[in-house]
Design a protein around this motif. Structure first.
Motif, short mmCIF file in Angstrom:
data_model
loop_
_atom_site.label_atom_id
_atom_site.label_comp_id
_atom_site.label_asym_id
_atom_site.label_seq_id
_atom_site.Cartn_x
_atom_site.Cartn_y
_atom_site.Cartn_z
N GLY A 98 4.18 -3.43 -1.94
CA GLY A 98 2.94 -3.87 -2.59
C GLY A 98 1.75 -3.05 -2.17
N MET A 99 1.68 -2.72 -0.87
CA MET A 99 0.55 -1.94 -0.37
C MET A 99 0.58 -0.52 -0.91
SD MET A 99 -2.08 -2.59 1.64
CE MET A 99 -1.67 -3.80 2.89
N VAL A 100 1.77 0.06 -1.06
CA VAL A 100 1.89 1.42 -1.61
C VAL A 100 1.42 1.44 -3.07
CG1 VAL A 100 3.52 3.23 -2.26
CG2 VAL A 100 3.70 2.13 -0.02
N PHE A 120 -1.98 3.66 -5.06
CA PHE A 120 -1.94 4.56 -6.22
C PHE A 120 -2.33 3.87 -7.52
CE2 PHE A 120 1.00 6.35 -3.09
CZ PHE A 120 0.48 7.63 -2.98
N MET A 121 -2.84 2.64 -7.45
CA MET A 121 -3.25 1.95 -8.67
C MET A 121 -4.50 2.62 -9.25
SD MET A 121 -4.73 -1.56 -6.95
CE MET A 121 -6.00 -1.50 -5.67
N LEU A 151 -2.01 -2.55 -12.96
CA LEU A 151 -1.30 -2.09 -11.77
C LEU A 151 -1.79 -2.82 -10.52
CD1 LEU A 151 0.96 -0.07 -11.49
CD2 LEU A 151 -0.70 1.68 -10.84
N ALA A 152 -3.07 -3.14 -10.49
CA ALA A 152 -3.61 -3.92 -9.37
C ALA A 152 -2.98 -5.32 -9.34
CB ALA A 152 -5.13 -4.03 -9.48
N VAL A 153 -2.81 -5.92 -10.52
CA VAL A 153 -2.19 -7.25 -10.60
C VAL A 153 -0.74 -7.17 -10.13
CG1 VAL A 153 -1.43 -9.07 -12.18
CG2 VAL A 153 -3.71 -8.05 -12.44
N LEU A 154 -0.02 -6.12 -10.55
CA LEU A 154 1.37 -5.93 -10.11
C LEU A 154 1.46 -5.82 -8.59
CD1 LEU A 154 4.38 -5.41 -10.66
CD2 LEU A 154 3.82 -2.97 -10.92
#
Length: 541
Positions: free
Chosen positions: A343-345, A349-350, A355-358
Motif C-alpha cells: 500500500g505504501m509503495v 507512485f500515485m 490510485l490514492a483510493v486503491l
C-alpha cells in the motif's frame, strides 16, 4: 477483575470504548482540517510541531501512567485523562496563532496518552489473553470507525463552519465518557507494598524530551551536525544512562529493565516502533497530496482516506475473532505487514485520486491484519502485575516511532521539496520575476510558498486579482509547485515503505506462544520443563 460477570465486563467495556472513541475522534478529525487551519493561523514551518507536541506529551504521560496504574488501578487515570483532553480541546479552539495551537495540543496529548495507556491495560485486567483478541479487535475497530468519520467531518467543518468547531464538536461526548467511567468502572485498592519511582520517572522524561526535540529540529530549525542537535542527543544519552542506573537499584522501577530480557516484548516493541515510524511519518502527509497536488477540497479529501479506515475496521474485527478462536496470532502479522508495504509503495507512485483510493484500501487491509497482534503478544508474555508497565512500554515504542517518524519524514519532505524547486529553477522551469511589473512580481512572490496550495479559497481569491496577461505565468508557477510537492511526497512514502519492510522481516523473529485462557500465570511445568519467555513454566496439557 477477571472474577466479574460477563455482563458487568461488557458494560465496563462500553465505558472504555466511549472514552477511547472520544480521544480517537478528536485526533482523526484534525487530519484533513489541519492544512487549512495552518494556512489560516500561519506558521507552515511549524506544521510538524502540531503533531509532534501531541505525540511527545502523550508518549511521556503513557509511560508514566503505566506503572502508576499498576499501583493505583486504571479508573482514576482514565478519568484524569478525559479531563485533560477536554481542557486541551476547549482551549485549542481559542488559539490565535500557531504557538498557542501547539501548546494546547500538548495538553490534549497528555490526556490522550493517559486514556490510551489505561484503556488498553484495563482490557488486560478484565479478560484473559485468549479473550483479549476479540476485544483488541473491537478497540481497533473504534479507531477505524473514528478514522472513517473523523477526516470527512473535519474537512466539512473547515469548509462550512469556523475551524474552532473541529475541536469543540465532540466535547459533550467527553462528558458522557467521564460519567460512564465514574459510574461503571470498579475501584481497585492501592498496592501498599509498591513505591513510586520518582527519580526514574524524571530521568525517563529527560531522556524522551531532548531525543524527540533533536529529531524534530534536525534538518529544519538546525542542521543535523549543529551543536544544538548534537547537544540534545548527548543530553538524551546521558539521561538514558542515569535512568538505567536508577532502574537497576530502585525497589519498584517505573520501567523495569528486566522486561526487555523477554524476547517477545523486545521484538514486538521494535516492530511497533518501526511500523508507527513508517506509517505515521508517511500518512500524516497524505492530505498534502490530495489537497495540495490534486487540488481536492478538505471535505472530499476525507473521502479519499475513508476506504483505508473501512477496510481496517472490517479486518481488525475479524482478526480479533479469529485470534480468540484459534489462539494463534503470528500468521496475521506475517500476512498483514507485506500488504502494508504494498500500500505504501502504491502511495509513492500515485498520480491521481483513484490510485490514492486503491493505496488506502490496500494499506487498510494490511493494517487491519497486523495492528491488533502486537499488543496481544506483549500482554500475553508478562505477569498480571506487570500488565500496566508492559502495555505502557508497547505504547511508548509506538509513540516514539510515530513522533520520530513524523519529524524525520518532515525533514525528508522539506529537503526534497527545496531540492525539487531548485532543480526546477535551474532547468528553466522557474519564473524570472525581474522581467515582470514590480507590483505583479510582489503579488506572485506569495505563490512561491507551497503552503498556498493548501488554502484553495485564498488561492482562487489571489488569482482573481491578477491581470489576464499574468494568468499563464500564475498557472505555470502553481504547476511547478505541485510537481515539486508531488516529487517530495514520493520520497516520503518510499522512506515509510522501507521502514515497514524492516518491520516485516522482524516478524519472522517473533516467537509465538499459546494465548493463555486465564490471567493467572501457569504454575506447573510440562513434562519437558518448557517455560514462558519471562521464565515462568508452561502448564502441562
Amino acid at each position: 477483575m477477571e472474577h466479574l460477570s460477563h455482563k458487568r465486563k461488557v458494560t465496563i467495556m462500553m465505558a472504555i470504548v466511549a472514552a477511547m472513541f472520544f480521544a480517537a475522534i478528536n485526533q482523526t478529525i484534525v487530519s484533513t482540517a489541519m492544512p487549512r487551519i495552518i494556512a489560516i493561523l500561519g506558521g507552515m514551518d511549524y506544521y510538524t510541531w502540531v503533531i509532534t507536541i501531541y505525540m511527545l506529551t502523550s508518549t511521556i504521560s503513557t509511560v508514566l501512567v503505566g506503572k502508576l496504574s499498576d499501583i493505583y488501578g486504571r479508573k482514576p487515570f482514565i478519568l484524569a485523562g478525559i479531563v485533560f483532553f477536554i481542557i486541551g480541546a476547549f482551549l485549542t479552539g481559542f488559539s490565535k496563532d500557531i504557538f498557542q495551537l501547539i501548546t494546547y495540543r500538548g495538553i490534549q496529548g497528555i490526556g490522550a496518552g493517559i486514556i490510551m495507556a489505561s484503556a488498553f491495560t484495563a482490557v488486560g485486567d478484565l479478560f484473559a489473553p485468549r479473550e483479549r483478541g476479540k476485544w483488541t479487535g473491537v478497540m481497533m475497530a473504534v479507531f477505524g470507525f473514528s478514522s472513517v468519520i473523523g477526516p470527512t467531518l473535519g474537512g466539512w467543518i473547515v469548509d462550512h463552519m469556523d475551524w474552532e468547531w473541529v475541536f469543540w464538536i465532540f466535547l459533550p461526548l467527553g462528558v458522557v465518557a467521564f460519567v460512564m467511567i465514574m459510574m461503571l468502572f470498579p475501584k481497585v485498592e492501592r498496592r501498599q507494598a509498591e513505591s513510586i519511582d520518582y527519580m526514574g520517572s524524571l530521568f525517563l522524561t529527560l531522556t524522551i524530551v531532548p531525543l524527540l526535540l533533536g529529531f524534530s529540529w534536525a534538518g529544519t530549525k538546525y542542521a543535523w551536525g549543529s551543536p544544538q542537535i548534537i547537544g540534545l542527543f548527548a543530553a538524551a544519552v546521558v539521561a538514558l544512562l542515569i535512568f538505567m542506573f536508577i532502574e537497576t537499584r530502585v525497589k519498584s522501577p517505573v520501567m523495569p529493565l528486566s522486561l526487555f530480557r523477554n524476547g517477545i516484548v523486545t521484538v514486538s516493541n521494535v516492530i511497533g516502533f518501526l511500523m508507527n515510524a513508517g506509517m505515521m511519518g508517511a500518512l500524516i502527509y497524505l492530505p498534502f497530496f490530495v489537497q495540495g497536488v490534486e487540488g481536492v477540497s478538505p471535505t472530499y479529501s476525507g473521502y479519499v482516506t475513508m476506504p483505508m479506515s473501512i477496510s481496517m475496521v472490517i479486518l481488525s474485527s475479524l482478526v480479533g475473532r479469529w485470534i480468540t478462536k484459534s489462539g494463534k496470532y503470528k500468521r496475521f502479522a506475517l500476512i498483514g505487514m507485506p500488504i502494508m508495504v504494498a500500500g505504501m509503495v502504491i502511495m509513492a507512485f500515485m498520480d491521481n485520486i483513484p490510485l490514492a483510493v486503491l493505496s488506502m484500501i490496500v494499506f487498510g487491509v494490511g493494517l487491519g491484519l497486523g495492528m491488533p497482534v502486537f499488543s496481544l503478544t506483549v500482554q500475553n508474555a508478562v505477569r498480571p502485575e506487570q500488565l500496566g508497565v508492559a502495555t505502557a512500554s508497547s505504547q511508548l515504542f509506538r509513540n516514539l516511532g510515530g513522533t520520530i517518524g513524523i519529524a524525520v519524514m518532515g525533514t525528508i519532505m522539506a529537503t526534497s521539496l527545496q531540492n525539487s524547486l531548485k532543480s526546477s529553477a535551474a532547468s528553466g522551469g522557474g519564473i524570472d520575476m525581474s522581467k515582470l511589473d514590480p507590483k505583479v512580481a510582489e503579488q506572485l512572490s506569495a505563490f512561491h510558498n507551497p503552503e498556498m496550495l493548501l488554502d484553495q479559497p485564498r488561492l482562487a481569491q489571489l488569482q482573481e486579482t491578477l491581470p489576464a496577461d499574468v494568468q499563464p505565468i500564475f498557472t505555470k508557477m502553481i504547476d511547478m509547485l505541485r510537481d515539486a510537492l508531488a516529487s517530495s511526497l514520493t520520497t516520503v512514502f518510499l522512506s515509510g515503505a522501507a521502514l515497514l519492510v524492516v518491520a516485516s522481516l522482524l516478524v519472522f523473529l517473533l516467537k509465538e506462544i499459546p494465548l493463555r485462557t486465564s490471567n493467572r500465570m501457569p504454575e506447573q511445568t510440562s513434562g519437558d520443563g518448557e517455560k514462558q519467555p519471562d521464565g515462568t513454566p508452561v502448564v502441562a496439557k
